[in-house]
Enzyme design. Structure first.
Site, PDB file in Angstrom:
ATOM      1  CB  CYS A  34      -0.930   0.008   1.207  1.00 29.19           C
ATOM      2  SG  CYS A  34      -2.068  -1.378   1.180  1.00 29.19           S
TER       3      CYS A  34
ATOM      4  CG  ASN B 184      -6.822  -1.072   0.645  1.00 31.97           C
ATOM      5  OD1 ASN B 184      -6.096  -0.623  -0.237  1.00 31.97           O
ATOM      6  ND2 ASN B 184      -6.353  -1.525   1.793  1.00 31.97           N
TER       7      ASN B 184
ATOM      8  CG  HIS C 140      -3.335   3.254   1.841  1.00 27.87           C
ATOM      9  ND1 HIS C 140      -3.586   2.865   0.557  1.00 27.87           N
ATOM     10  CD2 HIS C 140      -3.593   2.188   2.630  1.00 27.87           C
ATOM     11  CE1 HIS C 140      -3.972   1.597   0.557  1.00 27.87           C
ATOM     12  NE2 HIS C 140      -3.978   1.165   1.805  1.00 27.87           N
TER      13      HIS C 140
HETATM   14  N1  COA Z   1     -18.914  -9.247   7.590  1.00 30.02           N
HETATM   15  C1  COA Z   1     -19.473  -9.546   8.768  1.00 30.02           C
HETATM   16  N2  COA Z   1     -18.754  -9.889   9.849  1.00 30.02           N
HETATM   17  C2  COA Z   1     -17.418  -9.912   9.720  1.00 30.02           C
HETATM   18  C3  COA Z   1     -16.768  -9.601   8.527  1.00 30.02           C
HETATM   19  C4  COA Z   1     -17.574  -9.259   7.429  1.00 30.02           C
HETATM   20  N3  COA Z   1     -17.053  -8.937   6.236  1.00 30.02           N
HETATM   21  N4  COA Z   1     -15.449  -9.709   8.715  1.00 30.02           N
HETATM   22  C5  COA Z   1     -15.260 -10.073   9.989  1.00 30.02           C
HETATM   23  N5  COA Z   1     -16.463 -10.208  10.612  1.00 30.02           N
HETATM   24  C6  COA Z   1     -16.725 -10.584  11.985  1.00 30.02           C
HETATM   25  C7  COA Z   1     -15.570 -11.278  12.648  1.00 30.02           C
HETATM   26  O1  COA Z   1     -15.579 -12.654  12.331  1.00 30.02           O
HETATM   27  C8  COA Z   1     -15.850 -11.016  14.109  1.00 30.02           C
HETATM   28  O2  COA Z   1     -16.806 -11.933  14.539  1.00 30.02           O
HETATM   29  P1  COA Z   1     -16.697 -12.603  16.028  1.00 30.02           P
HETATM   30  O3  COA Z   1     -16.765 -11.430  16.972  1.00 30.02           O
HETATM   31  O4  COA Z   1     -17.878 -13.498  16.066  1.00 30.02           O
HETATM   32  O5  COA Z   1     -15.382 -13.306  16.042  1.00 30.02           O
HETATM   33  C9  COA Z   1     -16.523  -9.656  14.127  1.00 30.02           C
HETATM   34  O6  COA Z   1     -16.932  -9.416  12.756  1.00 30.02           O
HETATM   35  C10 COA Z   1     -15.599  -8.522  14.576  1.00 30.02           C
HETATM   36  O7  COA Z   1     -14.382  -8.649  13.884  1.00 30.02           O
HETATM   37  P2  COA Z   1     -13.190  -7.694  14.197  1.00 30.02           P
HETATM   38  O8  COA Z   1     -12.008  -8.171  13.394  1.00 30.02           O
HETATM   39  O9  COA Z   1     -13.033  -7.508  15.655  1.00 30.02           O
HETATM   40  O10 COA Z   1     -13.750  -6.329  13.593  1.00 30.02           O
HETATM   41  P3  COA Z   1     -13.042  -4.944  13.520  1.00 30.02           P
HETATM   42  O11 COA Z   1     -13.890  -3.936  14.178  1.00 30.02           O
HETATM   43  O12 COA Z   1     -11.599  -5.029  13.931  1.00 30.02           O
HETATM   44  O13 COA Z   1     -13.087  -4.623  11.959  1.00 30.02           O
HETATM   45  C11 COA Z   1     -11.680  -4.677  10.013  1.00 30.02           C
HETATM   46  C12 COA Z   1     -12.447  -5.500  11.066  1.00 30.02           C
HETATM   47  C13 COA Z   1     -10.997  -5.647   9.087  1.00 30.02           C
HETATM   48  C14 COA Z   1     -12.680  -3.842   9.247  1.00 30.02           C
HETATM   49  C15 COA Z   1     -10.676  -3.766  10.736  1.00 30.02           C
HETATM   50  O14 COA Z   1      -9.927  -4.506  11.646  1.00 30.02           O
HETATM   51  C16 COA Z   1      -9.743  -3.092   9.773  1.00 30.02           C
HETATM   52  O15 COA Z   1     -10.147  -2.335   8.917  1.00 30.02           O
HETATM   53  N6  COA Z   1      -8.443  -3.309   9.944  1.00 30.02           N
HETATM   54  C17 COA Z   1      -7.468  -2.733   9.035  1.00 30.02           C
HETATM   55  C18 COA Z   1      -7.453  -3.566   7.802  1.00 30.02           C
HETATM   56  C19 COA Z   1      -6.746  -2.889   6.687  1.00 30.02           C
HETATM   57  O16 COA Z   1      -6.900  -1.722   6.477  1.00 30.02           O
HETATM   58  N7  COA Z   1      -5.964  -3.653   5.942  1.00 30.02           N
HETATM   59  C20 COA Z   1      -5.257  -3.132   4.828  1.00 30.02           C
HETATM   60  C21 COA Z   1      -4.214  -2.213   5.322  1.00 30.02           C
HETATM   61  S1  COA Z   1      -3.361  -1.486   4.083  1.00 30.02           S
END
Ligand code: COA
Length: 331
Positions: free
Chosen positions: A113, A288, A258
């Site tokens: 990224c 993204n 980004h």
């Molecule tokens: N739809 C529905 N539920 C989902 C899901 C989706 N697409 N993806 C994950 N979940 C669920 C998980 O399984 C989890 O369930 P559980 O509580 O039963 O285990 C729940 O949602 C919460 O997941 P969590 O990972 O705690 O959510 P979060 O608030 O951290 O959000 C992201 C997840 C991925 C959106 C967030 O962590 C994020 O954006 N991180 C940065 C990722 C990123 O930018 N990557 C690229 C960087 S360049």
């Protein structure tokens, strides 16, 4: 010593729009979950037959047209991607072939990224040292063909989109414009926090049926860990670039972060105490697109009249590696 200025911008995205509701048909997710956690409403995914080099080519032609520079003036190509069209050679040479620019160097950058910011730093150095005068710098990704589009892969699959963005970076003797500073970082201690394990030359064979069965060929991440680091490193990188050039946050007219997650962009904006109108986001429409997010956003910002000559533009990125970096540009 010449300075490196961005003389033209362009972008290309697939015409296939994939909404959050489209994803609910193939995995257990919801429009509300995706919007609340990421801000994403839709993304573009390629149809079969479209390559990264083709999208990069269209983005480059738009950038050259905006710069009013013929392709024959280009002396070098820098192309950032984590999703090359083929394992080798790099996508840069396929783009070069599409452009018909036989003989000029084509460098692929692997900084995920942060690839566009790394590429800008290289272009800036090449221009300042007088090695090249006109460089095409491109970020391009096809993420969709590598995602696990099922409930098992939903944490990653909802985030990513495909597209290309390009800029013409050219030498200028006008010291009132151009790249002022770039700052680059990486921390390989977190290499596996956001990565794709297979196919890989570290495996014998590079990909096995067991790898395929266990999904090692799909990207994986610790989303919370990535979120935490991104929200910290991006404001730090902005402050570092400002300190290096004797400027302050109040001098920044437009910040293009980004586009990883709207919540991350919002945290970065608040930490820097920037008003909303000084931060450009388009993740709502594209998701993204990794190395392509900053040049796509930049091209859209230009088309919306968000940048005027003399404005101070700040770019900041964070991604897999971890890698992160920033750039300050007098527009
Ligand atoms: N739809 C529905 N539920 C989902 C899901 C989706 N697409 N993806 C994950 N979940 C669920 C998980 O399984 C989890 O369930 P559980 O509580 O039963 O285990 C729940 O949602 C919460 O997941 P969590 O990972 O705690 O959510 P979060 O608030 O951290 O959000 C992201 C997840 C991925 C959106 C967030 O962590 C994020 O954006 N991180 C940065 C990722 C990123 O930018 N990557 C690229 C960087 S360049």
């Amino acid at each position: 010593m010449p300075r490196a200025a961005i003389l033209g911008t362009g972008f290309d995205v697939p015409d296939r729009v994939v909404s959050n509701d489209d994803l609910t048909a193939v995995m257990d997710t919801s429009d509300a979950w995706i919007r609340e956690r990421t801000g994403i409403e839709e993304r573009r995914w390629v149809r079969e037959g479209t390559t990264g080099a083709q999208m990069a080519h269209r983005a480059c032609l738009a950038a050259l047209e905006e710069a009013d520079i013929p392709a024959s003036d280009v002396d070098a190509i820098i192309l950032a991607t984590l999703s090359p069209d083929h394992a080798f050679p790099g996508t840069g040479v396929f783009l070069q072939r599409e452009l018909g620019l036989t003989g000029i160097p084509a460098l692929d950058v692997r900084a995920q990224c942060t690839g566009f910011v790394y590429g800008l730093s290289v272009a800036d150095a090449w221009i300042r040292m007088g090695q090249y005068r006109t460089i095409l710098l491109v970020g391009v990704e096809i993420q969709s063909t590598g995602l696990d589009v099922s409930t098992a892969g939903r944490d990653m699959a909802v985030l990513f989109g495909d597209g290309a963005g390009a800029v013409v970076v050219g030498a200028t003797d006008d010291d009132g414009r151009g790249v002022l500073v770039t700052r680059l970082h990486s921390d390989g201690r977190h290499a596996e926090t956001l990565w794709c394990d297979a196919a890989s030359s570290a495996r014998h064979p590079r990909v096995s049926s067991e790898d395929l069965a266990s999904g090692r060929h799909y990207p994986s991440m610790d989303g919370r860990e990535v979120f935490k680091h991104a929200a910290t490193r991006m404001p730090e990188a902005v402050e570092e670039a400002l300190a290096a050039s004797g400027l302050e946050i109040g001098d920044v007219d437009l910040l293009i972060p980004h586009q990883a997650n709207l919540r991350i962009s919002e945290m970065v904006r608040r930490r820097l105490q920037l008003p909303e109108e000084r931060v450009y986001n388009n993740i709502q429409r594209y998701g993204n697109t990794t190395a392509a997010t900053i040049p796509i956003a930049l091209a859209e910002a230009v088309r919306e009249g968000r940048l005027q000559r003399g404005d101070l533009l700040c770019l900041v990125a964070f991604g897999s590696g971890f890698t992160w970096g920033s750039a300050l540009i007098r527009w």
